[in-house]
Design an enzyme around this catalytic site. Structure first.
Site, PDB file in Angstrom:
ATOM      1  N   THR A  71     -10.414  -0.849  -2.209  1.00  0.00           N
ATOM      2  CA  THR A  71     -10.842  -1.413  -0.924  1.00  0.00           C
ATOM      3  C   THR A  71     -10.236  -0.642   0.253  1.00  0.00           C
ATOM      4  OG1 THR A  71     -10.923  -3.570  -1.993  1.00  0.00           O
ATOM      5  CG2 THR A  71     -10.918  -3.563   0.418  1.00  0.00           C
ATOM      6  N   VAL A  72      -8.922  -0.473   0.236  1.00  0.00           N
ATOM      7  CA  VAL A  72      -8.247   0.123   1.400  1.00  0.00           C
ATOM      8  C   VAL A  72      -8.433   1.644   1.427  1.00  0.00           C
ATOM      9  CG1 VAL A  72      -6.094   0.252   2.693  1.00  0.00           C
ATOM     10  CG2 VAL A  72      -6.548  -1.752   1.260  1.00  0.00           C
ATOM     11  N   LYS A 121       3.061  -4.155   0.202  1.00  0.00           N
ATOM     12  CA  LYS A 121       4.159  -5.073   0.589  1.00  0.00           C
ATOM     13  C   LYS A 121       5.065  -5.409  -0.575  1.00  0.00           C
ATOM     14  CE  LYS A 121       0.150  -7.427  -0.096  1.00  0.00           C
ATOM     15  NZ  LYS A 121      -1.197  -7.231   0.351  1.00  0.00           N
ATOM     16  N   GLU A 151       2.293  -0.298   8.353  1.00  0.00           N
ATOM     17  CA  GLU A 151       1.672  -1.315   9.215  1.00  0.00           C
ATOM     18  C   GLU A 151       0.709  -2.205   8.432  1.00  0.00           C
ATOM     19  OE1 GLU A 151       2.102  -1.857  12.944  1.00  0.00           O
ATOM     20  OE2 GLU A 151       1.508  -3.601  11.804  1.00  0.00           O
ATOM     21  N   ILE A 185      -3.555  -6.736  11.808  1.00  0.00           N
ATOM     22  CA  ILE A 185      -2.741  -7.140  12.971  1.00  0.00           C
ATOM     23  C   ILE A 185      -1.567  -6.162  13.120  1.00  0.00           C
ATOM     24  CG2 ILE A 185      -1.320  -8.958  13.972  1.00  0.00           C
ATOM     25  CD1 ILE A 185      -2.832 -11.019  12.356  1.00  0.00           C
ATOM     26  N   GLY A 232     -14.276 -13.295  -4.939  1.00  0.00           N
ATOM     27  CA  GLY A 232     -13.428 -12.094  -4.966  1.00  0.00           C
ATOM     28  C   GLY A 232     -12.340 -12.121  -3.911  1.00  0.00           C
ATOM     29  N   ASP A 272       2.711 -13.165  -2.304  1.00  0.00           N
ATOM     30  CA  ASP A 272       2.195 -12.119  -1.410  1.00  0.00           C
ATOM     31  C   ASP A 272       2.666 -12.364   0.034  1.00  0.00           C
ATOM     32  OD1 ASP A 272      -0.079 -10.080  -0.565  1.00  0.00           O
ATOM     33  OD2 ASP A 272      -0.401 -11.894   0.619  1.00  0.00           O
ATOM     34  N   LYS A 314       5.506 -10.286   2.630  1.00  0.00           N
ATOM     35  CA  LYS A 314       5.282  -9.900   4.031  1.00  0.00           C
ATOM     36  C   LYS A 314       6.383 -10.468   4.927  1.00  0.00           C
ATOM     37  CE  LYS A 314       0.324  -9.888   3.062  1.00  0.00           C
ATOM     38  NZ  LYS A 314      -0.881 -10.707   3.001  1.00  0.00           N
ATOM     39  N   GLY A 360      -9.066  -6.928   3.958  1.00  0.00           N
ATOM     40  CA  GLY A 360     -10.413  -6.361   4.009  1.00  0.00           C
ATOM     41  C   GLY A 360     -10.372  -4.881   4.303  1.00  0.00           C
TER      42      GLY A 360
HETATM   43  P1  NAP Z   1      -7.730  -2.004  -5.172  1.00  0.00           P
HETATM   44  O1  NAP Z   1      -9.061  -2.223  -4.535  1.00  0.00           O
HETATM   45  O2  NAP Z   1      -7.400  -2.691  -6.430  1.00  0.00           O
HETATM   46  O3  NAP Z   1      -7.571  -0.418  -5.388  1.00  0.00           O
HETATM   47  C1  NAP Z   1      -6.485   0.132  -6.053  1.00  0.00           C
HETATM   48  C2  NAP Z   1      -6.771   1.604  -6.254  1.00  0.00           C
HETATM   49  O4  NAP Z   1      -5.652   2.204  -6.869  1.00  0.00           O
HETATM   50  C3  NAP Z   1      -7.979   1.860  -7.153  1.00  0.00           C
HETATM   51  O5  NAP Z   1      -8.754   2.895  -6.629  1.00  0.00           O
HETATM   52  C4  NAP Z   1      -7.350   2.306  -8.486  1.00  0.00           C
HETATM   53  O6  NAP Z   1      -8.133   3.233  -9.195  1.00  0.00           O
HETATM   54  C5  NAP Z   1      -6.100   2.980  -7.959  1.00  0.00           C
HETATM   55  N1  NAP Z   1      -5.044   3.046  -8.971  1.00  0.00           N
HETATM   56  C6  NAP Z   1      -4.462   2.005  -9.601  1.00  0.00           C
HETATM   57  N2  NAP Z   1      -3.546   2.464 -10.462  1.00  0.00           N
HETATM   58  C7  NAP Z   1      -3.580   3.816 -10.376  1.00  0.00           C
HETATM   59  C8  NAP Z   1      -2.897   4.862 -11.031  1.00  0.00           C
HETATM   60  N3  NAP Z   1      -1.979   4.601 -11.977  1.00  0.00           N
HETATM   61  N4  NAP Z   1      -3.173   6.121 -10.691  1.00  0.00           N
HETATM   62  C9  NAP Z   1      -4.085   6.397  -9.737  1.00  0.00           C
HETATM   63  N5  NAP Z   1      -4.773   5.448  -9.090  1.00  0.00           N
HETATM   64  C10 NAP Z   1      -4.520   4.166  -9.405  1.00  0.00           C
HETATM   65  O7  NAP Z   1      -6.544  -2.335  -4.154  1.00  0.00           O
HETATM   66  P2  NAP Z   1      -6.642  -2.495  -2.587  1.00  0.00           P
HETATM   67  O8  NAP Z   1      -7.132  -3.845  -2.267  1.00  0.00           O
HETATM   68  O9  NAP Z   1      -7.297  -1.313  -1.986  1.00  0.00           O
HETATM   69  O10 NAP Z   1      -5.078  -2.506  -2.194  1.00  0.00           O
HETATM   70  C11 NAP Z   1      -4.316  -1.340  -2.153  1.00  0.00           C
HETATM   71  C12 NAP Z   1      -2.959  -1.659  -1.531  1.00  0.00           C
HETATM   72  O11 NAP Z   1      -3.143  -2.195  -0.236  1.00  0.00           O
HETATM   73  C13 NAP Z   1      -2.148  -2.712  -2.294  1.00  0.00           C
HETATM   74  O12 NAP Z   1      -0.779  -2.427  -2.167  1.00  0.00           O
HETATM   75  C14 NAP Z   1      -2.471  -3.993  -1.547  1.00  0.00           C
HETATM   76  O13 NAP Z   1      -1.464  -4.980  -1.666  1.00  0.00           O
HETATM   77  C15 NAP Z   1      -2.535  -3.474  -0.136  1.00  0.00           C
HETATM   78  N6  NAP Z   1      -3.311  -4.284   0.775  1.00  0.00           N
HETATM   79  C16 NAP Z   1      -4.589  -4.603   0.486  1.00  0.00           C
HETATM   80  C17 NAP Z   1      -5.327  -5.352   1.375  1.00  0.00           C
HETATM   81  C18 NAP Z   1      -6.760  -5.692   1.117  1.00  0.00           C
HETATM   82  O14 NAP Z   1      -7.377  -6.344   1.955  1.00  0.00           O
HETATM   83  N7  NAP Z   1      -7.335  -5.281   0.014  1.00  0.00           N
HETATM   84  C19 NAP Z   1      -4.730  -5.807   2.560  1.00  0.00           C
HETATM   85  C20 NAP Z   1      -3.408  -5.452   2.835  1.00  0.00           C
HETATM   86  C21 NAP Z   1      -2.705  -4.693   1.943  1.00  0.00           C
HETATM   87  P3  NAP Z   1      -9.597   2.850  -9.793  1.00  0.00           P
HETATM   88  O15 NAP Z   1     -10.451   2.509  -8.606  1.00  0.00           O
HETATM   89  O16 NAP Z   1     -10.059   4.073 -10.467  1.00  0.00           O
HETATM   90  O17 NAP Z   1      -9.360   1.689 -10.706  1.00  0.00           O
HETATM   91  N1  HSE Z   2      -4.362 -11.440  -0.861  1.00  0.00           N
HETATM   92  C1  HSE Z   2      -3.976 -11.080   0.472  1.00  0.00           C
HETATM   93  C2  HSE Z   2      -4.452 -12.174   1.413  1.00  0.00           C
HETATM   94  C3  HSE Z   2      -4.579  -9.745   0.838  1.00  0.00           C
HETATM   95  O1  HSE Z   2      -5.234 -13.049   0.999  1.00  0.00           O
HETATM   96  O2  HSE Z   2      -4.033 -12.214   2.550  1.00  0.00           O
HETATM   97  C4  HSE Z   2      -3.925  -9.113   2.028  1.00  0.00           C
HETATM   98  O3  HSE Z   2      -2.590  -8.829   1.795  1.00  0.00           O
END
Ligand code: NAP
Ligand code: HSE
Length: 428
Positions: free
Chosen positions: A14-15, A107, A131, A138, A189, A203, A207, A304
């Site tokens: 996603t990110v 985090k 950030e 935010i 999701g 989580d 933070k 998101g």
């Molecule tokens: P995600 O959608 O699950 O994506 C994780 C990515 O990491 C995927 O592309 C996955 O590869 C890759 N990955 C996992 N293990 C790996 C490895 N061993 N080697 C190489 N690549 C690997 O996660 P996300 O939601 O983007 O979140 C990423 C980070 O941002 C996390 O720390 C999360 O806590 C933080 N975050 C997310 C959000 C949010 O809204 N999603 C908000 C704030 C912070 P594949 O795609 O090939 O499986």
């Molecule tokens: N699961 C987290 C939330 C994603 O619902 O806020 C962002 O860190």
């Protein structure tokens, strides 16, 4: 124009995909604002063949995030894989050892290993920025480390998990119970792969631990957070709280008290008319209080693709501009060990219970509360068809210890028809 700033991005979920999209779409804007071209040298994820909806063929591919992090053509390693340990930590450490700046949205990693990583980065004169790790889009890390740098921070508070706020506000709107809305959120999701990270408050506590460190100049102390999730919040409590003028939120609070640093992440009641009370759905809100600024309220999307990538890119821009800052706002080796508060500051409490409908039942409860030194502010008993009378009590300020003493004594009164619920009311 200066040399391009070359990124290596590990994690294309996603990110990560959001970051690639912004760099492709806003290339001209980014270079106008930073004076440098922002480029991507290489990317990494688990599956090379997965269609991610963005063109990736112009970037080198690395299966191993550690190899990506140490490439000669990478200036900044962008860690977007997640997980407190494993590849995220290994690649971050490798990047710092190889002299690369690091940006992460992780985090969990910072809450558990932030101090060691910060010391390593600062000793090497490198940036470690995050950030996106707190409250998604935010800019709260910036607000604390920069905008409020001259304030003694007195309290940091907020709703920092969008999934929990979604569940609680959907329960209220629909009248459905926790299990139904949990299943709905999961189906949409909205929950982490391990939902306990969300609904267990973990989580959000990650933070809070990070913000607390910046706010109070202490080492990140995740284990010092009093932690409780939202699983035991029932629709009855949401309805009853609303009837008394409150909303239930998974609220994080960190404050430095005379007894040490108090950090808690737990369901609390907040006034329904307050900004926190009015927060709907997956939106986050962080309230920062300082001696000079008084109160600043930040509200926005906590998760998101777009919002989180926006925060990652703010860090990219800072590094491109040559802006450097200690990881937690002051040098990591000057951060104090957090002295944990042994008890919470007194607060009003909400109590809900079912009482056996017989003469003197309410008097016994009032007497038990009085014996524990807990004074009743408001009380309401509802009409009922069965033998258990639903009773709500709002207390004056009391310590958690005295509330617990009263709850224990209630068990022995013989007038309880159901186990009482006690929730703190946070004064805003
Ligand atoms: P995600 O959608 O699950 O994506 C994780 C990515 O990491 C995927 O592309 C996955 O590869 C890759 N990955 C996992 N293990 C790996 C490895 N061993 N080697 C190489 N690549 C690997 O996660 P996300 O939601 O983007 O979140 C990423 C980070 O941002 C996390 O720390 C999360 O806590 C933080 N975050 C997310 C959000 C949010 O809204 N999603 C908000 C704030 C912070 P594949 O795609 O090939 O499986
Ligand atoms: N699961 C987290 C939330 C994603 O619902 O806020 C962002 O860190």
């Amino acid at each position: 124009m200066s040399q391009p700033l070359r990124l290596g991005i590990a994690g294309l979920g996603t990110v990560g995909v959001g970051v690639v999209r912004i760099i492709r779409k806003n290339a001209a804007l980014l270079s106008a604002r930073t004076g440098r071209e922002i480029t991507i040298s290489a990317v990494s994820a688990r599956s090379k063949s997965k269609d991610r909806g963005v063109p990736l063929t112009s970037y080198a591919w690395e299966d191993d995030p550690v190899a990506l992090a140490t490439r000669d053509d990478v200036d900044v390693f962008v860690e977007l894989m997640g997980g407190s340990d494993g590849p995220a930590k290994a690649a971050t450490e490798a990047a710092l050892a190889a002299g690369k700046h690091v940006i992460t949205a992780n985090k969990a990693m910072l809450a558990l290993h932030g101090q060691a990583l910060a010391e390593t980065a600062e000793a090497a004169g490198l940036s470690l920025r995050y950030e996106a790790a707190v409250a998604g889009g935010i800019p709260v890390v910036k607000a604390l480390t920069e905008g409020l740098a001259a304030n003694e921070i007195t309290r940091v508070m907020g709703v920092m998990n969008g999934s929990c706020n979604y569940i609680l506000t959907r329960m209220e709107d629909s009248g459905l119970n926790y299990q139904d809305i949990f299943a709905e959120a999961d189906g949409l999701g909205y929950l982490e792969a391990d939902p306990q990270l969300d609904v267990g408050g973990i989580d959000a506590a990650h933070k809070l631990a990070i913000l607390s460190s910046i706010a109070f100049g202490t080492r990140v102390d995740f284990d010092g957070i009093e932690l409780e999730g939202i699983e035991r919040i029932s629709i009855e409590d949401i309805t009853a709280a609303a009837d008394m003028g409150y909303k239930i939120k998974l609220l994080g609070v960190a404050q430095m008290t005379g007894r040490g640093l108090e950090q808690r992440m737990q369901p609390c009641l907040v006034p329904a008319t307050s900004p926190l009370g009015q927060l709907q759905g997956g939106t986050n809100m962080v309230v920062l209080e300082g001696t000079s600024v008084e109160q600043v309220v930040l509200r926005g999307p906590g998760a998101g693709e777009g919002p989180t990538a926006s925060a990652v890119m703010a860090d990219v821009c800072d590094i491109a501009r040559g802006f450097a800052l200690p990881v937690f706002g002051q040098p990591a080796n000057t951060l104090a060990e957090a002295k944990r508060a042994t008890s919470q500051l007194p607060a009003p409490y909400y109590l809900r219970m079912g009482l056996v409908d017989k003469p003197g039942a309410l008097a016994k409860i009032a007497s038990v509360l009085g014996d524990a030194g807990v004074s009743i502010d408001r009380m309401r008993q509802y009409g009922h068809a069965d033998t258990a009378a639903p009773v709500l009590i709002v207390t004056h300020k009391a310590t958690r210890a005295s509330i617990d003493t009263a709850l224990e004594a209630m068990e022995g009164t013989g007038v309880l028809a159901s186990r009482p619920v006690a929730l703190r009311i946070e004064e805003l």
